[in-house]
Design a protein around this motif. Structure first.
Motif: not given
Length: 81
Positions: A29-35, A48-53, A59-67
């Motif tokens: 149910r989760v895709t990253v950049n269409g895969k 770009i992350i897409e999650v099916g609920f 659909k969301a774009e990653v702006l930062s990655t923090q622990e």
């Protein structure tokens, strides 16, 4: 900085628990950049992350990655598309 997909979904609060994020990835149910993505896939800024609920797609774009991030600042880690 690079982060695992399941951890990113939890830290950014797109999905509340890591086990649920892991299961969503396992059933496809989760895709990253269409895969379709595995839970262990590495996420970086700009992805770009897409999650099916159910019948709803997020659909969301990653702006930062923090622990770690405070709940009120979690929304700053991504932007809805």
């Amino acid at each position: 900085m690079i982060m695992r997909l399941d951890k990113y979904l939890k830290v950014s609060r797109i999905i509340k628990r890591r086990t649920v994020a892991n299961e969503a990835c396992t059933v496809g149910r989760v895709t990253v950049n269409g895969k379709v993505a595995k839970a262990s896939q590495e996420i970086k800024v700009g992805d770009i992350i897409e999650v099916g609920f159910g019948n709803k797609q997020v659909k969301a774009e990653v702006l930062s990655t923090q622990e770690t991030v405070k709940k009120e600042n979690a929304k700053e880690m991504f932007q809805y598309l």
